[in-house]
Motif scaffolding. Structure first.
Motif, PDB file in Angstrom:
ATOM      1  N   GLU A 200       0.827  -1.211   0.000  1.00  0.00           N
ATOM      2  CA  GLU A 200       0.000   0.000   0.000  1.00  0.00           C
ATOM      3  C   GLU A 200       0.862   1.261   0.000  1.00  0.00           C
ATOM      4  O   GLU A 200       0.594   2.215  -0.734  1.00  0.00           O
ATOM      5  CB  GLU A 200      -0.905  -0.011   1.249  1.00  0.00           C
ATOM      6  N   GLN A 201       1.944   1.254   0.831  1.00  0.00           N
ATOM      7  CA  GLN A 201       2.791   2.455   0.866  1.00  0.00           C
ATOM      8  C   GLN A 201       3.555   2.623  -0.448  1.00  0.00           C
ATOM      9  O   GLN A 201       3.765   3.746  -0.898  1.00  0.00           O
ATOM     10  CB  GLN A 201       3.739   2.425   2.071  1.00  0.00           C
ATOM     11  N   GLY A 202       3.944   1.516  -1.070  1.00  0.00           N
ATOM     12  CA  GLY A 202       4.620   1.595  -2.368  1.00  0.00           C
ATOM     13  C   GLY A 202       3.714   2.222  -3.421  1.00  0.00           C
ATOM     14  O   GLY A 202       4.144   3.073  -4.209  1.00  0.00           O
ATOM     15  N   GLN A 203       2.427   1.809  -3.435  1.00  0.00           N
ATOM     16  CA  GLN A 203       1.460   2.361  -4.385  1.00  0.00           C
ATOM     17  C   GLN A 203       1.234   3.850  -4.133  1.00  0.00           C
ATOM     18  O   GLN A 203       1.089   4.636  -5.069  1.00  0.00           O
ATOM     19  CB  GLN A 203       0.132   1.606  -4.282  1.00  0.00           C
ATOM     20  N   LYS A 204       1.243   4.247  -2.854  1.00  0.00           N
ATOM     21  CA  LYS A 204       1.070   5.667  -2.511  1.00  0.00           C
ATOM     22  C   LYS A 204       2.244   6.482  -3.054  1.00  0.00           C
ATOM     23  O   LYS A 204       2.056   7.583  -3.598  1.00  0.00           O
ATOM     24  CB  LYS A 204       0.979   5.798  -0.980  1.00  0.00           C
ATOM     25  N   GLY A 205       3.455   5.947  -2.939  1.00  0.00           N
ATOM     26  CA  GLY A 205       4.636   6.627  -3.468  1.00  0.00           C
ATOM     27  C   GLY A 205       4.571   6.791  -4.977  1.00  0.00           C
ATOM     28  O   GLY A 205       4.943   7.846  -5.522  1.00  0.00           O
ATOM     29  N   ILE A 206       4.068   5.752  -5.661  1.00  0.00           N
ATOM     30  CA  ILE A 206       3.921   5.820  -7.127  1.00  0.00           C
ATOM     31  C   ILE A 206       2.912   6.900  -7.499  1.00  0.00           C
ATOM     32  O   ILE A 206       3.134   7.695  -8.416  1.00  0.00           O
ATOM     33  CB  ILE A 206       3.499   4.437  -7.681  1.00  0.00           C
ATOM     34  N   GLU A 207       1.792   6.953  -6.767  1.00  0.00           N
ATOM     35  CA  GLU A 207       0.764   7.991  -7.018  1.00  0.00           C
ATOM     36  C   GLU A 207       1.350   9.393  -6.876  1.00  0.00           C
ATOM     37  O   GLU A 207       1.049  10.294  -7.680  1.00  0.00           O
ATOM     38  CB  GLU A 207      -0.386   7.850  -5.999  1.00  0.00           C
ATOM     39  N   GLU A 208       2.160   9.594  -5.840  1.00  0.00           N
ATOM     40  CA  GLU A 208       2.758  10.913  -5.615  1.00  0.00           C
ATOM     41  C   GLU A 208       3.683  11.306  -6.758  1.00  0.00           C
ATOM     42  O   GLU A 208       3.687  12.464  -7.193  1.00  0.00           O
ATOM     43  CB  GLU A 208       3.503  10.919  -4.274  1.00  0.00           C
ATOM     44  N   LEU A 209       4.486  10.367  -7.254  1.00  0.00           N
ATOM     45  CA  LEU A 209       5.376  10.678  -8.381  1.00  0.00           C
ATOM     46  C   LEU A 209       4.565  10.962  -9.648  1.00  0.00           C
ATOM     47  O   LEU A 209       4.938  11.837 -10.438  1.00  0.00           O
ATOM     48  CB  LEU A 209       6.367   9.536  -8.625  1.00  0.00           C
ATOM     49  N   LEU A 210       3.464  10.234  -9.859  1.00  0.00           N
ATOM     50  CA  LEU A 210       2.616  10.486 -11.035  1.00  0.00           C
ATOM     51  C   LEU A 210       2.001  11.880 -10.966  1.00  0.00           C
ATOM     52  O   LEU A 210       1.902  12.573 -11.984  1.00  0.00           O
ATOM     53  CB  LEU A 210       1.508   9.422 -11.133  1.00  0.00           C
ATOM     54  N   PHE A 211       1.595  12.319  -9.772  1.00  0.00           N
ATOM     55  CA  PHE A 211       1.060  13.673  -9.589  1.00  0.00           C
ATOM     56  C   PHE A 211       2.110  14.705 -10.020  1.00  0.00           C
ATOM     57  O   PHE A 211       1.803  15.662 -10.745  1.00  0.00           O
ATOM     58  CB  PHE A 211       0.687  13.884  -8.114  1.00  0.00           C
TER      59      PHE A 211
END
Length: 453
Positions: A260-271
């Motif tokens: 879950e935290q890995g996916q959150k990090g990916i979302e932040e970079l995509l933003f």
């Protein structure tokens, strides 16, 4: 008599070097101001209790500790002194240390001055820091950092703006750079999926060296810290991503599907990518999973900047920290910041010949001195020119003109003005252009115009 020296890793700066350094500082300062950042300063020394434990084990070792004033040995027993334990001695004999960076002192500043600050608080700080490191190319024991931080806001728009600041500074300096991006949540996700959540620092410390020592040596370092072959095999594909930034994040999303935290990090970079795509960036942005930023207080996006045309380490860096002020008892304040390494930037600009010629110009006009009467006549004229913004000086002694010309030449002063009796009577000046080797007779108004043409 012994010739004086200075400590290794520290330097003197002469007038030309200072002019170049100020060109860098002024450029950074102007861009920070454009984005609404305001300047603060913190003291050279902080309490060791403020600094210790904030930079990881390696950072603690590199802190310069300052011996207590007065009799630093008064509280030591003979047994303790005979023990010759340097760490224990420093812990007891030193209460203060030279600041290691500007971020931890900034966090301390925010906690102490919280009631005076309007949040979000945007600050910049340009001051020297000290590290008891081994001096080498691009690495000094005393060097300047040029930091900007926003504290009191969790918005990722702050990260986007800080990337704009980096891009604008290097565009103005004429330096081609690559900005490397990663996220500590992704690194946490990697530790999670390989089954080593409790050893995140070991993983990040090792993979941060990937571009310096290569993958196998990174794996050897992890083996030395008791990582199993099974864990390393799970890590290998995570360090071998390829393609565009978005393709890398897509591959990563599959590999970190269970985190879950890995996916959150990916979302932040995509933003961040979504928003920078709409901006006219000169710098290249690249997702790099080996980027770990050794400092333990980062929690979100992290970045590092490399010069494309010079062999130099990181010349800027930064990242998001969710609770840095929590270490001083003030929780819930998220921040994000960047830092320009002015000394490394200096070395790169010098190597590439990118300092503008006028950055090194001191005096613009030298007035030759032919005697007391001429000097008296010239002083008010020189004063008027200085008020008009012309950097000028009068040679102090009425010595031979050849010596005065040689002085101007050695200091690269572009213009020399000669005023004798004839010029005084006519109210005109004889100006020698040292670069072109030309000589002209001008009025005071024409002189000003010629200098600024």
């Amino acid at each position: 008599m012994q010739k004086p020296t200075i400590p290794k890793g520290m330097r003197d700066f002469g007038p030309v070097e200072m002019a170049r350094r100020n060109y860098i500082f002024d450029t950074i300062r102007e861009v920070y101001a454009l984005f609404g950042y305001r300047q603060i300063e913190t003291p050279t020394m902080e309490q060791l209790s403020t600094l210790m434990g904030k930079y990881g084990e390696e950072g603690d070792r590199l802190l310069f500790k300052v011996l207590n004033s007065g009799d630093a040995l008064r509280d030591f027993s003979d047994e303790e002194l005979l023990e010759r334990n340097a760490t224990r001695f420093a812990n007891k004999a030193c209460e203060k240390g030279l600041r290691y960076d500007l971020t931890v002192p900034f966090a301390r500043y925010v906690v102490m001055h919280r009631s005076e600050l309007t949040l979000p608080f945007r600050r910049y700080q340009i001051q020297p820091v000290w590290r008891a490191d081994r001096p080498q190319k691009g690495r000094y024991r005393e060097f300047y950092q040029c930091d900007a931080d926003v504290i009191g806001s969790t918005s990722l728009l702050n990260e986007v703006e800080l990337l704009q600041i980096i891009d604008e500074v290097y565009r103005r300096l004429g330096l081609r750079v690559r900005i490397l991006l990663n996220n500590r949540k992704i690194l946490g996700g990697i530790a999670e999926v390989i089954g080593a959540e409790d050893r995140l620092i070991d993983i990040t410390t090792a993979i941060d060296k990937l571009d310096k020592i290569g993958e196998e040596k990174v794996f050897d370092e992890l083996r030395s810290k008791a990582f199993t072959e099974q864990e390393l095999e799970r890590l290998r594909p995570l360090l071998a991503l390829s393609g565009s930034n978005r393709e890398k994040l897509q591959q990563l999303s599959s590999l970190l599907a269970q985190s879950e935290q890995g996916q959150k990090g990916i979302e932040e970079l995509l933003f961040i990518l979504d928003h920078t795509d709409h901006l006219d960036f000169t710098a290249e942005l690249a997702i790099d999973l080996s980027l770990a930023r050794g400092l333990s207080y980062y929690t979100g996006a992290i970045l590092e900047v490399k010069a494309l045309d010079a062999a130099m380490g990181s010349i800027s860096g930064g990242g998001r920290y969710d609770d840095l002020t929590g270490i001083f008892g003030l929780g819930g304040l998220s921040g994000v910041g960047i830092s320009f390494g002015a000394d490394r930037i200096y070395d790169v600009l010098l190597e590439l010949g990118l300092f503008p010629e006028d950055a090194e110009t001191g005096t613009q006009v030298l007035f030759a001195n032919f005697g007391q009467e001429d000097a008296l006549y010239l002083m008010p004229i020189i004063a008027r020119l200085r008020r008009a913004g012309v950097r000028c000086e009068l040679y102090p002694e009425p010595t031979k003109i050849k010596k005065q010309m040689s002085y101007a030449d050695s200091l690269h002063i572009p213009y020399v003005v000669l005023v004798g009796e004839e010029e005084r009577l006519s109210g005109r000046f004889t100006l020698k252009d040292m670069r072109l080797g030309e000589q002209k007779t001008l009025s005071e108004e024409e002189l000003l115009e010629y200098i600024y043409h």
